[in-house]
Design a protein around this motif. Structure first.
Motif, PDB file in Angstrom:
ATOM      1  N   THR A  28       1.017   3.940  -3.058  1.00 31.81           N
ATOM      2  CA  THR A  28       0.510   5.303  -2.911  1.00 31.81           C
ATOM      3  C   THR A  28       1.635   6.333  -2.926  1.00 31.81           C
ATOM      4  N   GLN A  34      -3.901   6.359   1.355  1.00 27.28           N
ATOM      5  CA  GLN A  34      -4.290   7.385   0.393  1.00 27.28           C
ATOM      6  C   GLN A  34      -4.891   8.602   1.081  1.00 27.28           C
ATOM      7  N   GLY A  35      -5.606   8.348   2.191  1.00 29.67           N
ATOM      8  CA  GLY A  35      -6.226   9.458   2.897  1.00 29.67           C
ATOM      9  C   GLY A  35      -5.226  10.392   3.549  1.00 29.67           C
ATOM     10  N   SER A  93      -4.525   0.558   1.562  1.00 32.10           N
ATOM     11  CA  SER A  93      -4.355   1.607   0.542  1.00 32.10           C
ATOM     12  C   SER A  93      -5.257   2.780   0.850  1.00 32.10           C
ATOM     13  N   SER A  94      -6.496   2.491   1.258  1.00 36.65           N
ATOM     14  CA  SER A  94      -7.384   3.622   1.512  1.00 36.65           C
ATOM     15  C   SER A  94      -6.906   4.388   2.742  1.00 36.65           C
ATOM     16  N   SER A  95      -6.311   3.708   3.721  1.00 41.60           N
ATOM     17  CA  SER A  95      -5.743   4.442   4.858  1.00 41.60           C
ATOM     18  C   SER A  95      -4.585   5.319   4.406  1.00 41.60           C
ATOM     19  N   SER A 154     -17.517   7.610   7.160  1.00 40.83           N
ATOM     20  CA  SER A 154     -18.051   7.309   5.828  1.00 40.83           C
ATOM     21  C   SER A 154     -18.521   5.871   5.737  1.00 40.83           C
ATOM     22  N   GLY A 208      -6.323   1.325  10.256  1.00 39.45           N
ATOM     23  CA  GLY A 208      -6.313   0.509   9.046  1.00 39.45           C
ATOM     24  C   GLY A 208      -5.577  -0.803   9.259  1.00 39.45           C
ATOM     25  N   ALA A 258       0.837  -1.197   0.000  1.00 44.23           N
ATOM     26  CA  ALA A 258       0.000   0.000   0.000  1.00 44.23           C
ATOM     27  C   ALA A 258       0.872   1.247   0.000  1.00 44.23           C
ATOM     28  N   ALA A 296      -6.157  -3.588  -0.046  1.00 46.15           N
ATOM     29  CA  ALA A 296      -7.302  -2.713  -0.326  1.00 46.15           C
ATOM     30  C   ALA A 296      -7.612  -1.830   0.879  1.00 46.15           C
ATOM     31  N   ILE A 297      -7.639  -2.432   2.063  1.00 48.56           N
ATOM     32  CA  ILE A 297      -7.961  -1.655   3.268  1.00 48.56           C
ATOM     33  C   ILE A 297      -6.861  -0.641   3.565  1.00 48.56           C
TER      34      ILE A 297
END
Lengths: 264, 266, 362
Positions: free
Chosen positions: B84, B150-151, B146-148, B262, B182, B80, B143-144
């Motif tokens: 990113t 990316q934020g 990456s969103s952490s 969210s 995350g 991740a 997946a989990i």
């Protein structure tokens, strides 16, 4: 990590061109497995049935899931959305094996559904069309993959700018036509993702057909397992795996291509 | 939109139907799993305590689950962060290939690993199952995480370096605390997937079965079913506890960074 | 005064992309210096080179006389205020401000005291225990400033620090930053794409285009004598009229300017060391003025027609065409009680002055 994935896939591909005689593997390249897979009706039946069941499961799951995703996204107040999503996902943190088994319990001849309906006097004799056939497989898989379809569609619906819908109504479209001309096309990426997320793994499902499918509901994964572990014919199993993967990939690509205008 | 609400509730009943039956039958005083119910008993739970094969399977599953979850979370953090933060050649195809097991039918993963292990002459142990589970859990972890990742604002890390921290100091003092929720979520989800996974374990397990493989073997014996139900009930309770812990960490993470809530996991 | 920063021959490549093309720059101790340019001109890259986040492909960077080539970002006597402020969201305001102090070997009390002082300096006294994520945009900006200034850097780098604020807040912060800079005496380097902001705040401005410094001068010099047509266009509003060179004398050059006629322009109006480009002259909107009825003139006059106007309350911007020319020319007029606002199509006369014509370098 990549090797961990690439090597097995390459090996299985190689295997599918070999042949096996009891425990010894003959490494001369041959198309024998593929020829057999195409000519022997049993393999063809299994493969086609798997594709058919997966297709039906996918359609049923997505069609059932869309209204839920739509409901949560458009009709649930924002502060309660998380709760709904939570509620939808909870059942899927229980063992998949047990869930499939419980459907057997529910749908069986003496099962919950039949005994319940009999007890209430709605039916006189047990329903038999719901266990040990493809119907049972479809119901169980549609249940198993529900959150995987609801979530992507929900995410796509959430992304839609609500003012677009107002704009459509402002331009003279009614609620229904707004849905078909604005909402649905914009939700398509989620629908496409949901479709693939259901379709691809269901082809390879082993547990459900084995538990609730009966002899007519078995799928390609059961055949692959039989080839590997019971008949000691790993090359044949490999060939079937490759064929199953190939079919899935092909259908997925066709599906993506057909929906490409939604996926810019 | 009343009919939509009705539909939603019917759908929820459909979703919960099998799960709710589990506790019902686990307390039912009958060996046959059918209505009408025969009265209340806790004997099936007591029976569980006496099955040593079950205890072995549980221990084995916990071990496999913890190791697989740890490995896939560590791999997930690396992947991740790499995806990113850095640009490297063939990034898209490489990331795509890593995410492939997410959509690959599990039976394919199972048989292909089996074939390789057979060819290399490895014997099947818990570690072969761990290998398979790490393979399928890593995409979820990525997946989990990456969103952490990316934020995160990229300049947070630079700001820490600018204020005198080393690269490692900036990572451990700023990035790590911010992605901890995350990491916890990724670990728990990977752990749950591993605990629940059947087909790969079925193919790759050696002498010691995992819990799902054990349950599978018990499903053939009608007399064992009530205790399997009891076991299932315990598993549900355990997953609910785990989920609540995960949700707590997620909310805490959100609170700490002041982000907007969210929705749940995934 | 000595140079706190000295850049010579800085080149920066990203693969094939030439981001900085030979930057030479001296910034004096205590100066408020701005890097101004459109996005993609290399100004942020240059700032990040100074901060140490980007290496250079070629060239020398001296910070207070010391070569920075091998000094990593965390060891440089510079601190940065990031465009996004980069306030650590999991720490309190006080912990954010004290973040860099830990490396300075201060006692806990000294750290708390320094952080409190820094917060007071930016007008956030008593905010130390607040959660950082609960702050407004303007407050984040102040925390970012306090966090950087508390380390007493030799140079403070500001990367578009005001671009995320609304107009009112931005104007307030502009004057506050200026005041703060005078108060602490630290060299500030500001990156901005907002020419007005650069003019208001800076002692000196370097205007950058495509990885090069097009002009480096004080705000007044930059506004009054832009070296190139592009600089003139980028800073404020500028009218361009075609011009033909008709002759030269020792101190002046004669031009025939479109719509205005013959003009004698002093040699000293050329950019320093440059040869005049003879095909165009520039003039600011305020260099022309409309002659209202009955007004007497002291300078040169030309006939014009009002094509369009924009009324701003205190000012009116007229777009006119000069007699014998089709180029639209913008004129700004202060709105006085005695002056009417002219309507479209009105024939009028405009007054101009040879001394306000700008000639560009070839």
């Amino acid at each position: 990590m990549l090797l961990l994935l690439a090597v097995p896939l390459a090996t299985i591909f190689a295997f599918s061109f070999w042949s096996q005689d009891f425990l010894s593997i003959d490494r001369t390249l041959t198309l024998k497995n593929y020829r057999e897979a195409f000519t022997d009706p049993i393999y063809r039946v299994f493969l086609l049935r798997s594709l058919w069941i997966s297709g039906v499961v996918t359609v049923v799951t997505v069609v059932l899931a869309f209204p839920i995703a739509y409901f949560v996204s458009f009709h649930v107040p924002p502060e309660r959305k998380a709760l709904w999503i939570f509620l939808i996902t909870i059942p899927f943190w229980t063992s998949y094996l047990l869930r499939a088994f419980l459907w057997k319990v529910i749908l069986g001849f003496n099962g919950v559904l039949n005994s319940g309906l009999l007890g209430l006097g709605i039916i006189d004799e047990p329903l038999t069309f719901i266990l040990y056939n493809t119907n049972a497989v479809v119901i169980t898989l549609a249940h198993a993959f529900a959150p995987f379809t609801i979530l992507p569609i929900y995410v796509a619906l959430e992304k839609i700018d609500r003012s677009l819908l107002e704009a459509s109504q402002d331009l003279g479209e009614g609620t229904a036509r707004t849905f078909f001309r604005v909402t649905l096309p914009l939700a398509m990426p989620g629908v496409v993702a949901a479709t693939l997320i259901v379709f691809i793994p269901t082809i390879g499902d082993y547990v459900t057909p084995r538990l609730v499918g009966g002899p007519d509901g078995l799928m390609i994964a059961n055949m692959i397992q039989t080839q590997f572990l019971k008949l000691n014919n790993a090359p044949m199993g490999a060939a079937l795996s490759v064929l199953a993967m190939g079919a899935v990939t092909l259908i997925s690509l066709i599906f993506l291509f057909a929906n490409r205008r939604f996926l810019k | 939109m009343n009919w939509l609400r009705v539909y939603a509730i019917v759908y929820l009943v459909f979703l919960y139907l099998p799960v709710l039956l589990l506790p019902v039958f686990s307390f039912n005083d009958a060996t046959v799993i059918a209505f009408p119910l025969q009265g209340f008993t806790t004997q099936w739970f007591k029976e569980l305590a006496g099955i040593s094969a079950l205890h072995g399977a549980l221990k084995n599953s916990l071990f496999i689950g913890i190791v697989s979850a740890t490995l896939s979370t560590i791999l997930g953090i690396c992947a991740a962060r790499a995806s990113t933060r850095y640009r490297f050649p063939f990034k898209a195809p490489i990331m795509g290939a890593i995410m492939l097991p997410l959509v690959l039918p599990e039976i394919i993963v199972a048989v292909s690993l089996l074939v390789v292990l057979m060819q290399l002459g490895f014997s099947l142990t818990s570690w072969t199952v761990i290998m398979g589970h790490t393979l399928i859990c890593t995409p979820f972890a990525i997946a989990i995480l990456s969103s952490s990742f990316q934020g995160l604002d990229q300049s947070l890390e630079e700001a820490a370096v600018d204020l005198g921290e080393t690269r490692w100091g900036a990572f451990s003092k700023i990035i790590l605390p911010l992605v901890t929720p995350g990491i916890v979520a990724s670990f728990l989800i990977a752990f749950t997937i591993s605990m629940d996974e059947f087909i790969i374990a079925f193919f790759l397990t050696g002498a010691d079965p995992t819990l799902p493989v054990y349950i599978w073997s018990q499903l053939r014996f009608p007399k064992r079913l009530p205790s399997v139900m009891a076991l299932g009930t315990l598993l549900i309770v355990a997953s609910l506890v785990l989920l609540s812990v995960a949700e707590y960490f997620r909310r805490r993470g959100i609170r700490r960074t002041g982000a907007k809530d969210s929705g749940g996991f995934l | 005064m000595s140079s706190i920063i000295s850049l010579s021959g800085i080149q920066k490549y990203y693969g094939d992309y030439h981001a900085l093309r030979g930057i030479d720059l001296e910034i004096k101790q205590g100066e408020f210096f701005s890097l101004l340019g459109p996005s993609g001109c290399g100004k942020t890259t240059l700032l990040r080179v100074i901060a140490g986040f980007e290496g250079v492909s070629e060239g020398v960077l001296l910070l207070d006389g010391a070569d920075m080539a091998r000094v990593p970002a965390n060891k440089r006597p510079t601190n940065m205020v990031f465009q996004s402020y980069a306030i650590f969201p999991h720490l309190t305001v006080g912990q954010n401000v004290a973040f860099g102090l830990r490396k300075k070997g201060l006692s806990k009390d000294d750290m708390a005291k320094a952080a409190a002082e820094a917060l007071e300096m930016v007008g956030l006294a008593g905010y130390g225990d607040r959660a950082a994520h609960a702050l407004s945009g303007g407050q984040r900006q102040r925390v970012a400033l306090a966090r950087a200034l508390v380390l007493k850097p030799k140079v403070l780098l500001l990367d578009e620090p005001l671009s995320a604020l609304d107009k009112k807040m931005r104007e307030q912060m502009q004057s506050e930053l200026r005041r703060l800079q005078r108060q602490v005496g630290i060299t500030f380097i500001l990156v901005t794409h907002d020419q007005e902001e650069a003019l208001i705040m800076s002692d000196r401005i370097a205007v950058m285009f495509e990885g090069e410094i097009a002009q480096m001068a004080s705000p007044q010099e930059l506004y009054r004598r832009p070296a190139t047509r592009r600089v003139g266009e980028f800073i404020g509003v500028m009218n361009f009229l075609e011009a033909k060179q008709t002759g030269t004398s020792e101190k002046t050059i004669s031009f025939d300017v479109e719509g205005l006629g013959a003009a004698e322009i002093g040699i000293d109006q050329f950019p320093e060391g440059a040869r005049a480009s003879a095909d165009v002259v520039g003039l600011r909107p305020e260099a022309l003025s409309i002659l209202f009825e009955g007004q007497k003139t002291s300078g040169r006059v030309a006939d014009a027609t009002v094509q369009d106007l924009a009324y701003y309350g205190d000012m009116t911007y007229y777009e006119v065409t000069l007699e014998g020319s089709s180029t639209p020319v913008t004129i700004s007029m202060k709105n006085l009680i005695s002056r009417p606002v002219l309507e479209r199509g009105t024939k009028t006369r405009v007054q101009w002055d040879e001394r306000s014509l700008v000639i560009f370098a070839a």
